[in-house]
Scaffold this motif. Structure first.
Motif, PDB file in Angstrom:
ATOM      1  N   ALA A 101       0.812  -1.221   0.000  1.00  0.00           N
ATOM      2  CA  ALA A 101       0.000   0.000   0.000  1.00  0.00           C
ATOM      3  C   ALA A 101       0.845   1.272   0.000  1.00  0.00           C
ATOM      4  N   SER A 102       2.162   1.116   0.046  1.00  0.00           N
ATOM      5  CA  SER A 102       3.057   2.265   0.105  1.00  0.00           C
ATOM      6  C   SER A 102       3.536   2.651  -1.290  1.00  0.00           C
ATOM      7  N   ALA A 103       4.365   3.690  -1.335  1.00  0.00           N
ATOM      8  CA  ALA A 103       4.950   4.134  -2.602  1.00  0.00           C
ATOM      9  C   ALA A 103       6.275   3.440  -2.891  1.00  0.00           C
ATOM     10  N   ILE A 104       6.674   2.521  -2.023  1.00  0.00           N
ATOM     11  CA  ILE A 104       7.964   1.848  -2.175  1.00  0.00           C
ATOM     12  C   ILE A 104       7.846   0.693  -3.173  1.00  0.00           C
ATOM     13  N   GLU A 105       8.728   0.650  -4.161  1.00  0.00           N
ATOM     14  CA  GLU A 105       8.771  -0.455  -5.130  1.00  0.00           C
ATOM     15  C   GLU A 105       9.205  -1.721  -4.387  1.00  0.00           C
ATOM     16  N   THR A 106       8.319  -2.684  -4.308  1.00  0.00           N
ATOM     17  CA  THR A 106       8.555  -3.834  -3.434  1.00  0.00           C
ATOM     18  C   THR A 106       8.499  -5.148  -4.203  1.00  0.00           C
ATOM     19  N   THR A 107       9.455  -6.014  -3.896  1.00  0.00           N
ATOM     20  CA  THR A 107       9.508  -7.359  -4.467  1.00  0.00           C
ATOM     21  C   THR A 107       9.489  -8.366  -3.322  1.00  0.00           C
ATOM     22  N   TYR A 108       8.689  -9.411  -3.479  1.00  0.00           N
ATOM     23  CA  TYR A 108       8.482 -10.386  -2.415  1.00  0.00           C
ATOM     24  C   TYR A 108       9.262 -11.656  -2.731  1.00  0.00           C
ATOM     25  N   LEU A 109      10.168 -12.030  -1.838  1.00  0.00           N
ATOM     26  CA  LEU A 109      11.019 -13.194  -2.037  1.00  0.00           C
ATOM     27  C   LEU A 109      10.431 -14.385  -1.296  1.00  0.00           C
ATOM     28  N   ARG A 110      10.215 -15.485  -2.011  1.00  0.00           N
ATOM     29  CA  ARG A 110       9.628 -16.683  -1.424  1.00  0.00           C
ATOM     30  C   ARG A 110      10.551 -17.878  -1.661  1.00  0.00           C
ATOM     31  N   PRO A 111      11.657 -17.954  -0.918  1.00  0.00           N
ATOM     32  CA  PRO A 111      12.515 -19.135  -1.055  1.00  0.00           C
ATOM     33  C   PRO A 111      11.837 -20.359  -0.469  1.00  0.00           C
ATOM     34  N   VAL A 112      12.145 -21.520  -1.022  1.00  0.00           N
ATOM     35  CA  VAL A 112      11.626 -22.771  -0.477  1.00  0.00           C
ATOM     36  C   VAL A 112      12.569 -23.238   0.634  1.00  0.00           C
ATOM     37  N   GLU A 113      12.545 -24.503   0.962  1.00  0.00           N
ATOM     38  CA  GLU A 113      13.343 -25.034   2.070  1.00  0.00           C
ATOM     39  C   GLU A 113      14.824 -24.672   1.911  1.00  0.00           C
ATOM     40  N   GLU A 134       6.132  -5.330  -7.255  1.00  0.00           N
ATOM     41  CA  GLU A 134       4.935  -6.132  -7.001  1.00  0.00           C
ATOM     42  C   GLU A 134       5.065  -7.577  -7.470  1.00  0.00           C
ATOM     43  N   GLN A 135       6.279  -8.007  -7.795  1.00  0.00           N
ATOM     44  CA  GLN A 135       6.494  -9.393  -8.199  1.00  0.00           C
ATOM     45  C   GLN A 135       6.777 -10.271  -6.980  1.00  0.00           C
ATOM     46  N   THR A 136       6.294 -11.501  -7.021  1.00  0.00           N
ATOM     47  CA  THR A 136       6.636 -12.512  -6.032  1.00  0.00           C
ATOM     48  C   THR A 136       7.569 -13.508  -6.695  1.00  0.00           C
ATOM     49  N   LEU A 137       8.775 -13.620  -6.169  1.00  0.00           N
ATOM     50  CA  LEU A 137       9.802 -14.463  -6.773  1.00  0.00           C
ATOM     51  C   LEU A 137      10.011 -15.717  -5.927  1.00  0.00           C
ATOM     52  N   VAL A 138       9.609 -16.856  -6.467  1.00  0.00           N
ATOM     53  CA  VAL A 138       9.881 -18.138  -5.814  1.00  0.00           C
ATOM     54  C   VAL A 138      11.316 -18.523  -6.147  1.00  0.00           C
ATOM     55  N   ILE A 139      12.106 -18.842  -5.121  1.00  0.00           N
ATOM     56  CA  ILE A 139      13.528 -19.129  -5.300  1.00  0.00           C
ATOM     57  C   ILE A 139      13.783 -20.571  -4.877  1.00  0.00           C
ATOM     58  N   THR A 140      14.295 -21.384  -5.799  1.00  0.00           N
ATOM     59  CA  THR A 140      14.555 -22.795  -5.523  1.00  0.00           C
ATOM     60  C   THR A 140      15.968 -23.159  -5.943  1.00  0.00           C
ATOM     61  N   GLY A 141      16.338 -24.380  -5.584  1.00  0.00           N
ATOM     62  CA  GLY A 141      17.565 -24.955  -6.095  1.00  0.00           C
ATOM     63  C   GLY A 141      17.325 -25.572  -7.463  1.00  0.00           C
ATOM     64  N   PRO A 142      18.335 -26.268  -8.019  1.00  0.00           N
ATOM     65  CA  PRO A 142      18.225 -26.807  -9.373  1.00  0.00           C
ATOM     66  C   PRO A 142      17.624 -28.202  -9.455  1.00  0.00           C
ATOM     67  N   ASP A 143      17.365 -28.840  -8.287  1.00  0.00           N
ATOM     68  CA  ASP A 143      16.922 -30.230  -8.287  1.00  0.00           C
ATOM     69  C   ASP A 143      15.787 -30.429  -7.286  1.00  0.00           C
ATOM     70  N   VAL A 144      14.959 -31.439  -7.569  1.00  0.00           N
ATOM     71  CA  VAL A 144      13.943 -31.884  -6.609  1.00  0.00           C
ATOM     72  C   VAL A 144      14.484 -33.131  -5.913  1.00  0.00           C
ATOM     73  N   LEU A 145      14.596 -33.081  -4.590  1.00  0.00           N
ATOM     74  CA  LEU A 145      15.255 -34.136  -3.837  1.00  0.00           C
ATOM     75  C   LEU A 145      14.294 -34.832  -2.887  1.00  0.00           C
ATOM     76  N   THR A 146      14.506 -36.126  -2.706  1.00  0.00           N
ATOM     77  CA  THR A 146      13.823 -36.881  -1.662  1.00  0.00           C
ATOM     78  C   THR A 146      14.684 -36.865  -0.399  1.00  0.00           C
ATOM     79  N   MET A 147      14.131 -37.332   0.713  1.00  0.00           N
ATOM     80  CA  MET A 147      14.930 -37.470   1.923  1.00  0.00           C
ATOM     81  C   MET A 147      16.115 -38.393   1.703  1.00  0.00           C
ATOM     82  N   GLN A 148      15.884 -39.468   0.951  1.00  0.00           N
ATOM     83  CA  GLN A 148      16.970 -40.403   0.677  1.00  0.00           C
ATOM     84  C   GLN A 148      18.086 -39.734  -0.123  1.00  0.00           C
ATOM     85  N   ASP A 149      17.718 -38.857  -1.062  1.00  0.00           N
ATOM     86  CA  ASP A 149      18.727 -38.115  -1.815  1.00  0.00           C
ATOM     87  C   ASP A 149      19.583 -37.259  -0.881  1.00  0.00           C
ATOM     88  N   LYS A 150      18.914 -36.551   0.028  1.00  0.00           N
ATOM     89  CA  LYS A 150      19.642 -35.658   0.935  1.00  0.00           C
ATOM     90  C   LYS A 150      20.589 -36.437   1.840  1.00  0.00           C
TER      91      LYS A 150
END
Length: 274
Positions: free
Chosen positions: A115-127, A178-194
């Motif tokens: 609601a402000s005049a500030i140019e705002t970007t929302y960062l949504r990193p995953v785990e 006003e952009q929401t940026l989802v930030i992830t790594g390059p791979d989808v991992l299982t617990m066994q992978d980790k």
């Protein structure tokens, strides 16, 4: 350009500071911290203050062009008590651009910034890959074993340096209002992978033991987590949203290089598990 980093001594904030310096050595970086003796890179200006106490922020915001915000207060990730006052101070100081590190849902700080005049970007990193230090360093060192629930869950874990790099590019370049940026790594991992990747990094086999939800709740409570955080973890880990298990191109698109993988993070931090 002067940029204020809130939460500057935290996992992400420290990376935002370092990435800003790497991308633009001429940028004037100011770090908001409650500790006047905080260990920060050479040349970083320390501003003593607390987002939970807006009356301490006037000097921190002075002559600042851009701000990296966190939307919580303290080590237990509590809500900011007066986000309206924080945003009002930033506007009065002439802040033009902001990034906000937050969760899946927009909170009061994000709403005030929108609601402000500030140019705002929302960062949504995953785990965060760095969560492995908090959760798994001690048990791997003690018994080469990880005890966690939800063995079949998937995660596109993100390197904290990539969160810092995205934030730094947005703060320096703008263009993501006003952009929401989802930030992830390059791979989808299982617990066994980790578990396998951590074992390879430390040079020995690591066992995974799957807990029930009740067993996990008891374990986390015994480790000092409050009930609100435990409920959040059970929901986040047990019902990981699509964004948390889908690779996004945000890092490559904004930073200009591939996202960093868990193998690299594990090698960088292997000594913490030995």
């Amino acid at each position: 350009m002067r940029i204020l980093i809130t939460g500057a001594t935290g996992t992400v904030g420290r990376n935002v500071v370092e990435q800003l310096i790497a991308f633009d050595p001429t940028a004037e970086v100011r770090a908001l911290t409650r500790n006047p003796d905080a260990d920060l890179p050479e040349g970083v200006e320390i501003a003593v203050g607390d987002l939970a106490a807006p009356e301490t922020l006037a000097e921190a915001f002075k002559d600042v062009d851009a701000v990296h915000f966190i939307n919580f207060a303290g080590e237990q990730y509590g809500a900011l008590p007066d986000p309206a006052a924080v945003v009002a101070l930033a506007e009065q100081a002439g802040v033009r651009r902001a990034t906000v590190l937050g969760g899946v849902a927009a909170g009061p700080l994000e709403q005030r910034l929108a609601a402000s005049a500030i140019e705002t970007t929302y960062l949504r990193p995953v785990e965060f890959m760095s969560n492995a230090l908090m959760w798994w360093a001690a048990p791997i060192k003690a018994e080469s074993r990880i005890r966690e629930p939800f063995g079949d869950r998937l995660s596109a874990m993100v390197h904290p340096a990539d969160i810092g790099a995205v934030a730094a590019r947005v703060l320096l370049d703008g263009g993501q209002d006003e952009q929401t940026l989802v930030i992830t790594g390059p791979d989808v991992l299982t617990m066994q992978d980790k578990v396998r990747i951590l074992g390879e990094a430390v040079g020995r086999e690591v066992e995974y033991v799957e807990l029930t939800v009740d067993e996990a709740r008891d374990k986390w409570r015994g480790e000092g987590m409050h009930d609100g955080l435990i409920a959040f973890l059970i929901e986040a880990l047990g019902n990981t949203p699509v964004e948390g298990r889908t690779v996004a191109d945000t890092v490559e698109r904004l930073v200009g290089r591939p996202a960093l993988g868990f193998e690299q993070w594990a090698k960088e931090n292997a000594d913490a598990f030995k």
